[in-house]
Design a protein around this motif. Structure first.
Motif, PDB file in Angstrom:
ATOM      1  N   ILE A 134      36.121  28.861  78.647  1.00 54.32           N
ATOM      2  CA  ILE A 134      34.870  29.364  79.188  1.00 54.32           C
ATOM      3  C   ILE A 134      34.703  28.830  80.607  1.00 54.32           C
ATOM      4  CG2 ILE A 134      32.398  29.647  78.828  1.00 54.32           C
ATOM      5  CD1 ILE A 134      34.182  30.757  76.575  1.00 54.32           C
ATOM      6  N   SER A 135      34.807  29.714  81.569  1.00 56.13           N
ATOM      7  CA  SER A 135      34.734  29.349  82.977  1.00 56.13           C
ATOM      8  C   SER A 135      33.388  29.792  83.554  1.00 56.13           C
ATOM      9  CB  SER A 135      35.914  29.963  83.741  1.00 56.13           C
ATOM     10  OG  SER A 135      35.958  29.509  85.073  1.00 56.13           O
ATOM     11  N   THR A 136      33.367  30.370  84.740  1.00 54.14           N
ATOM     12  CA  THR A 136      32.127  30.746  85.416  1.00 54.14           C
ATOM     13  C   THR A 136      32.436  31.663  86.592  1.00 54.14           C
ATOM     14  OG1 THR A 136      30.333  29.876  86.816  1.00 54.14           O
ATOM     15  CG2 THR A 136      32.354  28.604  86.749  1.00 54.14           C
ATOM     16  N   ILE A 137      31.480  32.520  86.967  1.00 53.82           N
ATOM     17  CA  ILE A 137      31.668  33.336  88.163  1.00 53.82           C
ATOM     18  C   ILE A 137      31.606  32.491  89.425  1.00 53.82           C
ATOM     19  CG2 ILE A 137      30.812  35.464  87.110  1.00 53.82           C
ATOM     20  CD1 ILE A 137      28.152  34.984  88.621  1.00 53.82           C
ATOM     21  N   SER A 138      31.212  31.227  89.305  1.00 49.90           N
ATOM     22  CA  SER A 138      31.182  30.340  90.469  1.00 49.90           C
ATOM     23  C   SER A 138      32.575  29.994  90.976  1.00 49.90           C
ATOM     24  CB  SER A 138      30.434  29.059  90.125  1.00 49.90           C
ATOM     25  OG  SER A 138      29.063  29.319  89.888  1.00 49.90           O
ATOM     26  N   VAL A 139      33.625  30.425  90.269  1.00 47.13           N
ATOM     27  CA  VAL A 139      34.985  30.153  90.747  1.00 47.13           C
ATOM     28  C   VAL A 139      35.344  31.006  91.962  1.00 47.13           C
ATOM     29  CG1 VAL A 139      35.842  29.463  88.481  1.00 47.13           C
ATOM     30  CG2 VAL A 139      36.048  31.852  89.187  1.00 47.13           C
ATOM     31  N   TYR A 140      34.593  32.067  92.231  1.00 47.92           N
ATOM     32  CA  TYR A 140      34.981  32.969  93.312  1.00 47.92           C
ATOM     33  C   TYR A 140      34.686  32.364  94.680  1.00 47.92           C
ATOM     34  CZ  TYR A 140      35.685  36.390  89.663  1.00 47.92           C
ATOM     35  OH  TYR A 140      36.137  37.030  88.547  1.00 47.92           O
ATOM     36  N   ALA A 141      35.648  32.535  95.578  1.00 51.56           N
ATOM     37  CA  ALA A 141      35.525  31.958  96.918  1.00 51.56           C
ATOM     38  C   ALA A 141      34.508  32.693  97.766  1.00 51.56           C
ATOM     39  CB  ALA A 141      36.894  31.967  97.610  1.00 51.56           C
ATOM     40  N   ASP A 142      34.392  33.995  97.574  1.00 47.47           N
ATOM     41  CA  ASP A 142      33.495  34.813  98.390  1.00 47.47           C
ATOM     42  C   ASP A 142      32.547  35.578  97.483  1.00 47.47           C
ATOM     43  OD1 ASP A 142      32.221  36.426 100.207  1.00 47.47           O
ATOM     44  OD2 ASP A 142      34.011  37.538 100.839  1.00 47.47           O
ATOM     45  N   GLY A 143      31.287  35.183  97.514  1.00 48.55           N
ATOM     46  CA  GLY A 143      30.295  35.858  96.685  1.00 48.55           C
ATOM     47  C   GLY A 143      29.379  36.756  97.480  1.00 48.55           C
ATOM     48  N   SER A 144      29.809  37.164  98.665  1.00 42.36           N
ATOM     49  CA  SER A 144      28.911  37.895  99.565  1.00 42.36           C
ATOM     50  C   SER A 144      28.790  39.376  99.256  1.00 42.36           C
ATOM     51  CB  SER A 144      29.380  37.727 101.012  1.00 42.36           C
ATOM     52  OG  SER A 144      30.678  38.292 101.205  1.00 42.36           O
ATOM     53  N   LYS A 145      29.797  39.963  98.602  1.00 43.63           N
ATOM     54  CA  LYS A 145      29.799  41.411  98.385  1.00 43.63           C
ATOM     55  C   LYS A 145      29.676  41.737  96.905  1.00 43.63           C
ATOM     56  CE  LYS A 145      30.545  42.564 102.740  1.00 43.63           C
ATOM     57  NZ  LYS A 145      30.497  41.199 103.315  1.00 43.63           N
ATOM     58  N   PRO A 146      28.951  42.797  96.565  1.00 37.84           N
ATOM     59  CA  PRO A 146      28.848  43.208  95.160  1.00 37.84           C
ATOM     60  C   PRO A 146      30.172  43.745  94.640  1.00 37.84           C
ATOM     61  CG  PRO A 146      27.838  44.848  96.583  1.00 37.84           C
ATOM     62  CD  PRO A 146      28.182  43.694  97.460  1.00 37.84           C
ATOM     63  N   GLY A 147      30.295  43.775  93.316  1.00 39.93           N
ATOM     64  CA  GLY A 147      31.488  44.343  92.706  1.00 39.93           C
ATOM     65  C   GLY A 147      32.661  43.392  92.606  1.00 39.93           C
ATOM     66  N   ILE A 148      32.397  42.083  92.586  1.00 36.24           N
ATOM     67  CA  ILE A 148      33.483  41.106  92.483  1.00 36.24           C
ATOM     68  C   ILE A 148      34.270  41.343  91.198  1.00 36.24           C
ATOM     69  CG2 ILE A 148      34.040  38.652  92.297  1.00 36.24           C
ATOM     70  CD1 ILE A 148      31.383  38.070  93.730  1.00 36.24           C
ATOM     71  N   THR A 149      35.578  41.493  91.331  1.00 32.45           N
ATOM     72  CA  THR A 149      36.444  41.718  90.173  1.00 32.45           C
ATOM     73  C   THR A 149      37.260  40.460  89.877  1.00 32.45           C
ATOM     74  OG1 THR A 149      38.164  42.661  91.596  1.00 32.45           O
ATOM     75  CG2 THR A 149      36.601  44.197  90.584  1.00 32.45           C
ATOM     76  N   GLU A 150      37.909  40.475  88.740  1.00 33.21           N
ATOM     77  CA  GLU A 150      38.601  39.293  88.257  1.00 33.21           C
ATOM     78  C   GLU A 150      39.773  38.852  89.137  1.00 33.21           C
ATOM     79  OE1 GLU A 150      36.404  41.017  84.783  1.00 33.21           O
ATOM     80  OE2 GLU A 150      37.608  41.829  86.433  1.00 33.21           O
ATOM     81  N   ASP A 151      40.276  39.752  89.972  1.00 39.09           N
ATOM     82  CA  ASP A 151      41.409  39.384  90.821  1.00 39.09           C
ATOM     83  C   ASP A 151      40.989  38.892  92.205  1.00 39.09           C
ATOM     84  OD1 ASP A 151      40.466  41.770  91.791  1.00 39.09           O
ATOM     85  OD2 ASP A 151      42.401  42.817  91.752  1.00 39.09           O
ATOM     86  N   ALA A 152      39.701  38.677  92.425  1.00 38.93           N
ATOM     87  CA  ALA A 152      39.221  38.171  93.707  1.00 38.93           C
ATOM     88  C   ALA A 152      39.686  36.728  93.908  1.00 38.93           C
ATOM     89  CB  ALA A 152      37.692  38.234  93.762  1.00 38.93           C
ATOM     90  N   ALA A 153      39.767  36.314  95.177  1.00 44.21           N
ATOM     91  CA  ALA A 153      40.223  34.967  95.512  1.00 44.21           C
ATOM     92  C   ALA A 153      39.292  33.913  94.931  1.00 44.21           C
ATOM     93  CB  ALA A 153      40.309  34.810  97.029  1.00 44.21           C
ATOM     94  N   LEU A 154      39.873  32.786  94.543  1.00 40.64           N
ATOM     95  CA  LEU A 154      39.101  31.719  93.922  1.00 40.64           C
ATOM     96  C   LEU A 154      38.827  30.580  94.906  1.00 40.64           C
ATOM     97  CD1 LEU A 154      40.819  31.435  90.422  1.00 40.64           C
ATOM     98  CD2 LEU A 154      39.001  32.990  91.184  1.00 40.64           C
ATOM     99  N   ALA A 155      37.769  29.831  94.611  1.00 43.22           N
ATOM    100  CA  ALA A 155      37.393  28.695  95.451  1.00 43.22           C
ATOM    101  C   ALA A 155      38.479  27.628  95.391  1.00 43.22           C
ATOM    102  CB  ALA A 155      36.057  28.112  94.986  1.00 43.22           C
ATOM    103  N   ARG A 156      38.680  26.959  96.509  1.00 42.41           N
ATOM    104  CA  ARG A 156      39.692  25.909  96.592  1.00 42.41           C
ATOM    105  C   ARG A 156      39.052  24.527  96.479  1.00 42.41           C
ATOM    106  NH1 ARG A 156      44.764  26.698  98.438  1.00 42.41           N
ATOM    107  NH2 ARG A 156      45.403  28.834  98.912  1.00 42.41           N
ATOM    108  N   TYR A 157      39.756  23.650  95.809  1.00 42.93           N
ATOM    109  CA  TYR A 157      39.312  22.265  95.689  1.00 42.93           C
ATOM    110  C   TYR A 157      39.835  21.495  96.894  1.00 42.93           C
ATOM    111  CZ  TYR A 157      38.785  17.544  93.787  1.00 42.93           C
ATOM    112  OH  TYR A 157      38.453  16.233  93.598  1.00 42.93           O
TER     113      TYR A 157
END
Length: 383
Positions: A134-157
């Motif tokens: 169980i993860s979260t949509i907060s993993v996405y690097a760019d949350g600025s545009k609607p329609g984020i899909t599962e293959d979008a870039a992820l946030a870097r540590y």
């Protein structure tokens, strides 16, 4: 101040802090639940927080054998069937209770730290047929545009080796590290359990047992009646998922051996802020007046309102409109908003009076009136 990315990064962290309370079934659910075609041996890591009990209830109803693994610091709810309880501590690497055992599926609910996944893999690799994280949509690097899909870039540590850092060092800055650490945990899940992995990325989880009060604020406030401040022009999209819908879907994914990554956001239609508040009012009834206050004015007044995500924000505006097409295709279904609101209010009103009197999200009636008066005054209107 409106909902910020910092707030969004705390989605799962807040939910994980929910206290253990009696499980709560939907008032709309009366039909018996069919047994699964094949009973599974289900291991749930956690299981006594927010959504875990809904997984347990549904799994038992479907005829599965359930084992919970956690620290045993919370009393378990009264289960409608036999549940095995194992204890350990993932912070210290104590997973001895899991050694020498096998399960068909493992559901990992509470993990934010990647070394928890690594340690689980060291014990369970080859011992479970399916691992659901169980993860979260907060993993996405760019949350600025609607329609984020599962293959979008992820946030870097951006810190040091996350596997080498201590729990305390990472938890100290969890508001900023939550998304990147979840992304690292996802990567570790694929490394440990390969193609037998399912990643589930929820957004706002709501309904009975939600101790964060983020969504609760709205039906609770609307039930009080009077003039209610509604942020923006009412058209911004809202995404929520009832914890029961999420918990039950996770069990169905396990039954179907559905692998891959899914955004677990709801509902299956575009829900606007206006539709949300009017939907709550349809349940609560009573005299209510909704007054819209523009985003910019709310920011000037430093007003924070939960759930609402301004769609035009250039950093996180897309978090209110994440694509859930893949999850729906994989069988995710949603209760009506009215059912969630009705059951949530019934649960909330069962809590002690002092708990009901102090919401953990939203603004006070006094602050709301001050902002509304200031808004009218800025336009030459009074009262």
């Amino acid at each position: 101040m409106r909902t910020s990315r910092r707030d969004l990064l705390k989605l799962g962290a807040l939910a994980a802090a929910s206290a253990t309370l009696p499980a709560f079934a939907s008032s709309a659910v009366g039909a018996p639940i069919d047994k699964a075609a094949r009973p599974l041996r289900v291991l749930i890591l956690g299981g006594t927080g927010f959504t875990g009990p809904f997984q347990v209830q549904y799994a038992l109803a479907r005829g599965h054998q359930v084992t919970l693994f956690n620290r045993g610091r919370r009393p378990s709810p009264e289960w409608p069937g036999e549940v095995e309880q194992l204890h350990g501590d993932r912070d210290t690497g104590d997973l001895k209770a899991l050694e020498g055992r096998e399960w068909d599926v493992c559901i990992d609910n509470p993990t934010t730290l990647p070394f928890w996944v690594r340690d689980a893999g060291n014990v369970l690799k080859g011992k479970v047929g399916h691992y659901l994280f169980i993860s979260t949509i907060s993993v996405y690097a760019d949350g600025s545009k609607p329609g984020i899909t599962e293959d979008a870039a992820l946030a870097r540590y951006g810190g040091a080796d996350a596997m080498a850092e201590t729990r305390d060092s990472m938890m100290a800055d969890m508001a900023n590290l939550y998304g990147p650490l979840k992304a690292l945990s996802e990567a570790e899940a694929w490394k440990q359990f390969d193609e037998r992995t399912t990643i589930i990325r929820p957004g706002y989880i709501v309904g009975p047992r939600d101790e964060t009060d983020r969504f609760t604020y709205w039906p609770h406030r609307i039930a009080q009646g009077g003039e209610v401040l509604v942020p923006g022009d009412g058209s911004d999209p809202v995404q929520i998922i009832d914890g029961r819908d999420l918990g039950e879907w996770v069990i169905r994914l396990a039954e179907n051996r559905t692998y891959g990554t899914f955004n677990a956001c709801g509902p299956d239609y575009r829900l606007s802020t206006d539709a949300m508040v009017h939907g709550c009012h349809a349940v609560t009834g009573g005299p209510v007046e909704f007054t819209h206050v523009p985003t910019q004015f709310l920011e000037q007044q430093e007003v924070s309102l939960p759930i609402w995500v301004p769609s035009d924000h250039d950093t996180y505006g897309g978090y209110g409109a994440v694509s859930n097409a893949a999850a729906i295709a994989a069988g995710l279904t949603f209760r009506p908003l009215a059912t969630t609101v009705e059951d949530l209010l019934a649960w909330f009103r069962s809590l002690p009076a002092d708990r009901q009197a102090t919401l953990r999200a939203g603004i006070t009636r006094e602050k709301e009136k001050t902002v509304l008066d200031a808004w009218r005054a800025s336009h030459g209107r009074v009262g």
